[in-house]
Design an enzyme around this catalytic site. Structure first.
Site, PDB file in Angstrom:
ATOM      1  N   CYS A 119       0.561  -1.196   0.155  1.00  0.00           N
ATOM      2  CA  CYS A 119      -0.380  -0.129  -0.042  1.00  0.00           C
ATOM      3  C   CYS A 119       0.819   1.340  -0.027  1.00  0.00           C
ATOM      4  O   CYS A 119       2.157   1.182   0.572  1.00  0.00           O
ATOM      5  CB  CYS A 119      -0.728  -0.058   0.919  1.00  0.00           C
ATOM      6  SG  CYS A 119      -1.761  -1.096   1.636  1.00  0.00           S
ATOM      7  N   ARG A 171       1.317   1.602  -6.017  1.00  0.00           N
ATOM      8  CA  ARG A 171       1.470   0.276  -5.079  1.00  0.00           C
ATOM      9  C   ARG A 171      -0.077   0.015  -4.518  1.00  0.00           C
ATOM     10  O   ARG A 171       0.205  -0.639  -3.626  1.00  0.00           O
ATOM     11  CB  ARG A 171       1.960   1.159  -3.175  1.00  0.00           C
ATOM     12  CG  ARG A 171       3.332   2.073  -4.113  1.00  0.00           C
ATOM     13  CD  ARG A 171       3.916   2.374  -2.656  1.00  0.00           C
ATOM     14  NE  ARG A 171       4.565   1.425  -1.332  1.00  0.00           N
ATOM     15  CZ  ARG A 171       5.608   0.885  -2.044  1.00  0.00           C
ATOM     16  NH1 ARG A 171       6.424   1.433  -2.744  1.00  0.00           N
ATOM     17  NH2 ARG A 171       5.697   0.013  -0.519  1.00  0.00           N
ATOM     18  N   TRP A 193      -4.001  -1.735  -0.967  1.00  0.00           N
ATOM     19  CA  TRP A 193      -4.348  -2.786  -2.611  1.00  0.00           C
ATOM     20  C   TRP A 193      -4.526  -3.890  -0.997  1.00  0.00           C
ATOM     21  O   TRP A 193      -3.819  -4.650  -0.152  1.00  0.00           O
ATOM     22  CB  TRP A 193      -2.721  -3.544  -2.272  1.00  0.00           C
ATOM     23  CG  TRP A 193      -2.144  -4.257  -3.709  1.00  0.00           C
ATOM     24  CD1 TRP A 193      -3.252  -4.624  -4.736  1.00  0.00           C
ATOM     25  CD2 TRP A 193      -2.443  -5.952  -3.337  1.00  0.00           C
ATOM     26  NE1 TRP A 193      -3.149  -5.321  -5.508  1.00  0.00           N
ATOM     27  CE2 TRP A 193      -2.444  -6.621  -4.505  1.00  0.00           C
ATOM     28  CE3 TRP A 193      -2.056  -6.318  -2.209  1.00  0.00           C
ATOM     29  CZ2 TRP A 193      -2.875  -7.775  -4.434  1.00  0.00           C
ATOM     30  CZ3 TRP A 193      -1.632  -7.187  -2.119  1.00  0.00           C
ATOM     31  CH2 TRP A 193      -1.844  -8.717  -3.208  1.00  0.00           C
ATOM     32  N   ASN A 206       0.723  -1.020   6.089  1.00  0.00           N
ATOM     33  CA  ASN A 206       1.297  -1.562   4.610  1.00  0.00           C
ATOM     34  C   ASN A 206       1.859  -2.771   5.088  1.00  0.00           C
ATOM     35  O   ASN A 206       2.899  -2.895   5.795  1.00  0.00           O
ATOM     36  CB  ASN A 206       2.815  -0.388   3.901  1.00  0.00           C
ATOM     37  CG  ASN A 206       3.290  -1.374   2.549  1.00  0.00           C
ATOM     38  OD1 ASN A 206       2.876  -2.086   2.149  1.00  0.00           O
ATOM     39  ND2 ASN A 206       3.953  -1.639   2.350  1.00  0.00           N
ATOM     40  N   GLY A 207       1.170  -3.992   4.795  1.00  0.00           N
ATOM     41  CA  GLY A 207       1.801  -5.191   4.939  1.00  0.00           C
ATOM     42  C   GLY A 207       0.792  -6.128   5.693  1.00  0.00           C
ATOM     43  O   GLY A 207      -0.273  -5.718   5.085  1.00  0.00           O
ATOM     44  N   GLU A 264       8.526 -12.839 -20.479  1.00  0.00           N
ATOM     45  CA  GLU A 264       8.309 -11.105 -20.654  1.00  0.00           C
ATOM     46  C   GLU A 264       7.031 -11.133 -21.697  1.00  0.00           C
ATOM     47  O   GLU A 264       6.703 -10.325 -21.034  1.00  0.00           O
ATOM     48  CB  GLU A 264       9.954 -10.850 -21.340  1.00  0.00           C
ATOM     49  CG  GLU A 264       9.468  -8.981 -20.859  1.00  0.00           C
ATOM     50  CD  GLU A 264       8.628  -8.877 -19.635  1.00  0.00           C
ATOM     51  OE1 GLU A 264       9.169 -10.090 -18.205  1.00  0.00           O
ATOM     52  OE2 GLU A 264       8.939  -7.674 -18.938  1.00  0.00           O
ATOM     53  N   LYS A 310       3.920  -9.034 -20.195  1.00  0.00           N
ATOM     54  CA  LYS A 310       3.793  -8.198 -20.745  1.00  0.00           C
ATOM     55  C   LYS A 310       2.056  -8.232 -21.099  1.00  0.00           C
ATOM     56  O   LYS A 310       1.407  -7.326 -20.641  1.00  0.00           O
ATOM     57  CB  LYS A 310       4.596  -7.153 -20.958  1.00  0.00           C
ATOM     58  CG  LYS A 310       5.338  -6.137 -21.582  1.00  0.00           C
ATOM     59  CD  LYS A 310       6.365  -5.459 -20.531  1.00  0.00           C
ATOM     60  CE  LYS A 310       5.872  -6.488 -18.506  1.00  0.00           C
ATOM     61  NZ  LYS A 310       7.111  -6.450 -18.053  1.00  0.00           N
ATOM     62  N   GLU A 369      -0.580  -8.865 -17.955  1.00  0.00           N
ATOM     63  CA  GLU A 369      -0.494  -8.445 -17.065  1.00  0.00           C
ATOM     64  C   GLU A 369      -1.776  -7.011 -17.533  1.00  0.00           C
ATOM     65  O   GLU A 369      -2.111  -6.498 -16.715  1.00  0.00           O
ATOM     66  CB  GLU A 369       0.407  -7.907 -16.599  1.00  0.00           C
ATOM     67  CG  GLU A 369       1.599  -6.725 -16.647  1.00  0.00           C
ATOM     68  CD  GLU A 369       2.373  -7.059 -15.382  1.00  0.00           C
ATOM     69  OE1 GLU A 369       2.296  -7.276 -14.672  1.00  0.00           O
ATOM     70  OE2 GLU A 369       4.077  -6.514 -16.330  1.00  0.00           O
ATOM     71  N   HIS A 384       6.146 -30.268 -28.458  1.00  0.00           N
ATOM     72  CA  HIS A 384       5.962 -31.863 -27.020  1.00  0.00           C
ATOM     73  C   HIS A 384       4.346 -30.827 -26.611  1.00  0.00           C
ATOM     74  O   HIS A 384       4.058 -31.878 -25.292  1.00  0.00           O
ATOM     75  CB  HIS A 384       6.935 -30.892 -26.341  1.00  0.00           C
ATOM     76  CG  HIS A 384       8.486 -31.934 -26.618  1.00  0.00           C
ATOM     77  ND1 HIS A 384       8.184 -32.663 -27.219  1.00  0.00           N
ATOM     78  CD2 HIS A 384       9.062 -30.999 -27.110  1.00  0.00           C
ATOM     79  CE1 HIS A 384       9.425 -32.966 -27.533  1.00  0.00           C
ATOM     80  NE2 HIS A 384       9.866 -32.081 -27.974  1.00  0.00           N
ATOM     81  N   LYS A 412       2.676  -2.351  -7.925  1.00  0.00           N
ATOM     82  CA  LYS A 412       4.262  -2.371  -8.140  1.00  0.00           C
ATOM     83  C   LYS A 412       5.381  -2.221  -7.152  1.00  0.00           C
ATOM     84  O   LYS A 412       5.971  -3.297  -7.721  1.00  0.00           O
ATOM     85  CB  LYS A 412       4.020  -0.666  -8.046  1.00  0.00           C
ATOM     86  CG  LYS A 412       5.478  -0.195  -9.207  1.00  0.00           C
ATOM     87  CD  LYS A 412       5.823  -0.499 -10.664  1.00  0.00           C
ATOM     88  CE  LYS A 412       7.215  -0.035 -11.545  1.00  0.00           C
ATOM     89  NZ  LYS A 412       7.187  -0.793 -12.573  1.00  0.00           N
TER      90      LYS A 412
HETATM   91  O1  M6R Z   1      10.558  -4.232  -7.500  1.00  0.00           O
HETATM   92  P1  M6R Z   1      10.961  -5.686  -8.283  1.00  0.00           P
HETATM   93  O2  M6R Z   1      11.639  -5.867  -9.374  1.00  0.00           O
HETATM   94  O3  M6R Z   1      11.137  -7.283  -7.625  1.00  0.00           O
HETATM   95  O4  M6R Z   1       9.462  -7.075  -8.618  1.00  0.00           O
HETATM   96  C1  M6R Z   1       8.992  -7.597  -9.632  1.00  0.00           C
HETATM   97  C2  M6R Z   1       8.316  -8.292 -10.013  1.00  0.00           C
HETATM   98  O5  M6R Z   1       6.489  -7.859  -8.673  1.00  0.00           O
HETATM   99  C3  M6R Z   1       8.192  -7.335 -10.863  1.00  0.00           C
HETATM  100  O6  M6R Z   1       8.829  -7.055 -11.423  1.00  0.00           O
HETATM  101  C4  M6R Z   1       6.274  -7.486 -11.624  1.00  0.00           C
HETATM  102  O7  M6R Z   1       6.612  -8.413 -12.626  1.00  0.00           O
HETATM  103  C5  M6R Z   1       6.220  -6.953 -12.706  1.00  0.00           C
HETATM  104  N1  M6R Z   1       4.195  -6.050 -12.505  1.00  0.00           N
HETATM  105  C6  M6R Z   1       6.128  -7.287 -14.318  1.00  0.00           C
HETATM  106  O8  M6R Z   1       5.513  -6.263 -15.108  1.00  0.00           O
END
Ligand code: M6R
Length: 611
Positions: free
Chosen positions: A2, A27, A74, A100-101, A484, A488, A491, A507, A606
Site C-alpha cells: 500500500c 502501490r 491494495w 502497509n503489510g 516477458e 507484459k 498483465e 511437445h 508496483k
Molecule cells: O521490484 P521487483 O523487480 O522486485 O518486482 C518484481 C515483480 O513484481 C515485477 O517485475 C512484476 O512482475 C511487474 N509487474 C512486471 O511488469
C-alpha cells in the site's frame, strides 16, 4: 503493498497528502483515505476505488489542517471497500493508523481486545493496532510509549504511521519489512513509502531500518532502534528530481518509460565501462580476482520481470564465469533448502528493492553464508542495504506497474557484470573492448527501433487486439524474452498469453495452433536461428498467424511470416535489449485498444511487499 504518507509542517495538509498519494497510487489502488487533524479534532475521509473518488469526495468538503496522513490500499484482509479503507481508528476515534503489510497475529489480538470491550468496525488486520494502542493508553501509558509497547506484540510485516488526535503535531512511524522513508524539510517533516512524494519538499532522506521506530514533529525527527536506543543517521541526498517521475506529455507512464530506455540504458553503463582501457568499474561492488575465484556457484533470485532478466543474466554470466548458475523465483528459493555456502554468490534482482519474496530469498542465502549482490533500481532500498555489493540500474523512477525500462537496464547491468567477471578472470582486453563497443551503440539502436517500428506495431495491435490467446516463442537468450512478452501482454491487456521455448512447442502447445492463434516469435540471427525457422514452419503449416521479431533485412523471414518487426543487428548477448521492445509496444497498444487501465492494471501493484 500500500502507499503511506504522513506530514507535519506549515502547509495545508490535504493537497500535500493527495499529491503524495498520486505518486504512491501505483502501490495499490483499490481504495484510499486521509486523516487530518485540526482545531475541530480528527477528520477521516475514505473512498472505495481509485484516488480520484477520494478527491471528488474531498472536493465537496472544506477540510484543512497542517498535520495528517494518507493511504492508498491494495487489499489483503477484507474486501476492497470504503469501510476497510485506511486510516483505521480506535474506539475513541483519536488514535489513527495507516499500515502497509500484514499483521499475522491479528486474530488472537482482536479476540483479546474484543473481550476487553473494544468494538471493531472493519475486516482488516490493521484496525487491531489502533485498539491495541488505545488499550495501553487506557492504563495510563502515554501515546508514544503506548505505540512502542503495542508494536512489540505485533507479528508479521508492517510499515505503520500513527497519529493521535489528542496530541496534534506528533507522527509515529514504525517499520518491520515494508519500506518507510523520512524526508527532512525545513520546518516540516514527511514520511512515506518511497521517495517520490517527498522530492517536492526535500531531497534529504532517511531510510528507516527494520525494527526501527521514528517520532516526527515539525522541528525534528528522532529514530529509535528495537532496544529503544536513539539512532543517529545522516540523511542521504537523493538526486532524482520530481519531474523525472511525471508523465511529460505521454498518455501513460508505461509509454513514457518505454521511450526512456535509450537514456536509461546509457545511464546504466556510463561511468562504469571504459573502452580505452577495456576496464569495467563499479562504485558499489568490488571483487578481487582472488575473491571471485572462490565462488563455486551463483544463484540468482528474483520475481516477475526481474526473474526474466535473471534468466538472460544466467546466459551471460555462465558464459563469462564458467561456473554453474541457477535462477530461482524468490518465493520458491527460500523454501527449497538450497545448497548455499561461503563459496556461493547470490544475486538478487529487483527493481524496487523491496519485493518480499526476493528479499526473503536473499536473507535465506545470507543466513547460509553466501555473498550477496543486488541489481536494483532504488537507492537505499531493503535489498541494497542487506547486500555486500550493489549494481544500481540507473533507470530513474519506474511508475507504470508493467516493468519496461527496469528490465532493459537490468539486462545492461548483467552485461556489464559479465564483462567484469571476464576481466576478473583475466580475459583479453581486446575482446572486452569489442563487447563494450557494442554496448555503447545500443542506445542509438533503441532510438532507431522506436522510430521505425512503433507505428507499425500500433497497426499490428489494431489487427490483433481481439485475439483471445497469444503464444510467444523464442530460443536461447530469447526464450526469456518470449516469457516477458507474454507476461507484459497478460498483465496489462488481460489476454491469455504463454511464453515457450520454440523447440518445446511440438511437445504440447502446438495443439493450440490454428488460424485464430497469433504467434509472436523472436528469430534474430543466433546460432539457433535455423532451428527457430523450422519451429516457425511448424506454426505456418497449422495456419497460425506468425508475427516475427527479426533482424533488419531478413528477406527469408519476410516470406515466411505474416508480419515482421525488424530490429537493428547487435551481438547475441545484447539482442534481448532490442527484441523485448517490440513486445512491450505490442502489449501497450493492444491494451490501449482494449481500453484497459495500462498504468494500474487490475489486481496488481508496483511493489509486492507481502509474501
Ligand atoms: O521490484 P521487483 O523487480 O522486485 O518486482 C518484481 C515483480 O513484481 C515485477 O517485475 C512484476 O512482475 C511487474 N509487474 C512486471 O511488469
Amino acid at each position: 503493498m500500500c502507499g503511506i504518507i504522513g506530514y507535519v509542517g506549515n502547509r495545508d495538509v490535504v493537497p500535500v497528502l493527495i499529491g503524495g498519494l498520486k505518486k504512491l497510487e501505483y502501490r495499490g489502488y483499490d481504495s484510499a483515505g486521509i486523516a487530518v487533524v485540526n482545531a475541530k479534532g480528527v477528520d477521516v475521509v475514505r473512498a472505495e476505488g481509485k484516488l480520484i473518488n477520494l478527491e471528488s469526495k474531498l472536493g465537496e468538503m472544506q477540510l484543512h489542517g497542517n498535520f495528517g496522513m494518507g493511504h492508498t490500499r491494495w487489499a489483503t484482509h477484507g474486501k476492497p471497500n470504503e469501510n476497510n479503507a485506511h486510516p483505521h481508528r480506535d474506539c475513541t476515534g483519536q488514535v489513527v493508523v495507516i499500515h502497509n503489510g500484514i499483521i499475522e497475529n491479528f486474530l488472537p489480538l482482536k479476540q483479546k481486545l474484543q473481550a476487553a470491550g473494544h468494538e471493531f468496525k472493519t475486516e482488516t488486520d490493521t484496525e487491531v493496532v489502533a485498539h491495541l494502542i488505545e488499550e495501553k493508553m487506557n492504563s495510563g501509558t502515554k501515546f508514544v510509549e503506548a505505540v512502542k509497547s503495542a508494536i512489540k506484540e505485533l507479528e508479521g510485516h508492517y510499515a505503520l504511521v500513527i497519529i493521535n488526535g489528542a496530541e496534534p503535531g506528533t507522527i509515529v512511524a514504525a517499520k518491520h519489512g515494508p519500506p518507510l522513508v523520512i524526508g527532512i524539510g525545513e520546518d516540516e517533516n514527511i514520511v512515506a513509502s518511497d521517495v517520490a512524494p517527498l522530492l517536492e519538499y526535500t531531497r534529504n532522506i532517511i531510510y528507516l531500518e527494520d525494527g526501527e521506530f521514528a517520532v516526527l514533529d515539525q522541528k525534528k525527527v528522532e529514530i529509535f532502534d528495537g532496544e529503544d536506543k536513539l539512532v543517529t543517521r545522516e540523511p542521504k541526498r537523493i538526486l532524482w528530481d520530481a519531474v523525472m517521475a511525471e508523465k511529460e506529455g505521454y498518455r501513460h507512464y508505461m509509454l513514457k518509460e518505454i521511450h526512456e530506455q535509450a537514456r536509461a540504458v546509457r545511464d546504466t553503463f556510463t561511468g562504469r565501462m571504459f573502452e580505452e582501457s577495456g576496464q569495467v568499474f563499479f562504485n558499489d561492488l568490488q571483487f578481487t580476482s582472488e575473491e571471485w575465484s572462490k565462488f563455486r556457484r551463483v544463484h540468482i533470485v528474483a520475481c516477475g520481470t526481474s526473474w526474466h532478466a535473471a534468466l538472460v543474466g544466467k546466459f551471460l554470466l555462465e558464459e563469462a564465469a564458467r561456473i554453474p548458475i541457477e535462477v530461482d523465483y524468490g518465493s520458491e528459493y527460500r523454501y527449497r533448502n538450497p545448497i548455499v555456502d561461503e563459496h556461493t554468490l547470490v544475486i538478487g534482482v529487483t527493481q524496487s528493492g523491496e519485493t518480499a519474496d526476493t528479499i526473503a530469498g536473499m536473507q535465506e542465502a545470507k543466513r547460509k553464508g553466501a555473498a550477496l549482490v543486488t541489481i536494483c533500481n532504488v537507492i537505499g532500498s531493503a535489498a541494497t542495504r542487506m547486500s555486500d555489493g550493489v549494481i544500481y540500474t540507473n533507470a530513474g523512477p519506474e511508475i507504470g506497474v508493467a516493468s519496461t525500462k527496469a528490465f532493459t537496464t537490468q539486462l545492461t547491468a548483467f552485461y556489464l557484470f559479465s564483462l567484469y567477471v571476464r576481466q576478473l578472470r583475466g580475459e583479453s582486453r581486446d575482446d572486452i573492448r569489442f563487447a563494450m563497443h557494442e554496448m555503447l551503440v545500443i542506445p542509438h539502436k533503441i532510438e532507431d527501433l522506436l522510430l521505425k517500428q512503433e507505428k507499425h506495431i500500433e497497426e499490428l495491435a489494431h489487427r490483433f487486439y481481439k485475439s483471445q490467446d497469444f503464444l510467444f516463442l523464442g530460443r536461447g537468450v530469447h526464450y526469456p524474452i518470449a516469457l516477458e512478452g507474454a507476461l507484459k501482454l497478460k498483465e496489462i491487456s488481460y489476454i491469455h498469453a504463454e511464453g515457450y521455448p520454440a523447440g518445446e512447442m511440438k511437445h504440447g502447445p502446438i495443439a493450440l495452433i490454428d488460424e485464430n492463434m497469433p504467434v509472436v516469435a523472436i528469430a534474430t540471427h543466433t546460432p539457433v536461428y535455423e532451428k527457430v525457422v523450422s519451429n516457425l514452419q511448424e506454426v505456418k503449416a497449422r495456419d497460425g498467424k506468425l508475427i516475427v521479431i527479426c533482424d533488419e533485412g531478413d528477406e527469408a523471414m519476410k516470406k515466411l511470416a505474416d508480419e515482421v518487426i525488424e530490429v537493428p543487428w547487435t551481438v547475441e548477448p545484447l539482442q534481448p535489449i532490442l527484441t523485448v521492445i517490440p513486445t512491450q509496444l505490442l502489449a501497450y497498444y493492444i491494451a490501449l485498444r482494449r481500453g484497459a487501465d495500462i498504468d494500474q492494471p487490475r489486481n496488481l501493484a508496483k511493489s509486492v511487499t507481502v509474501e
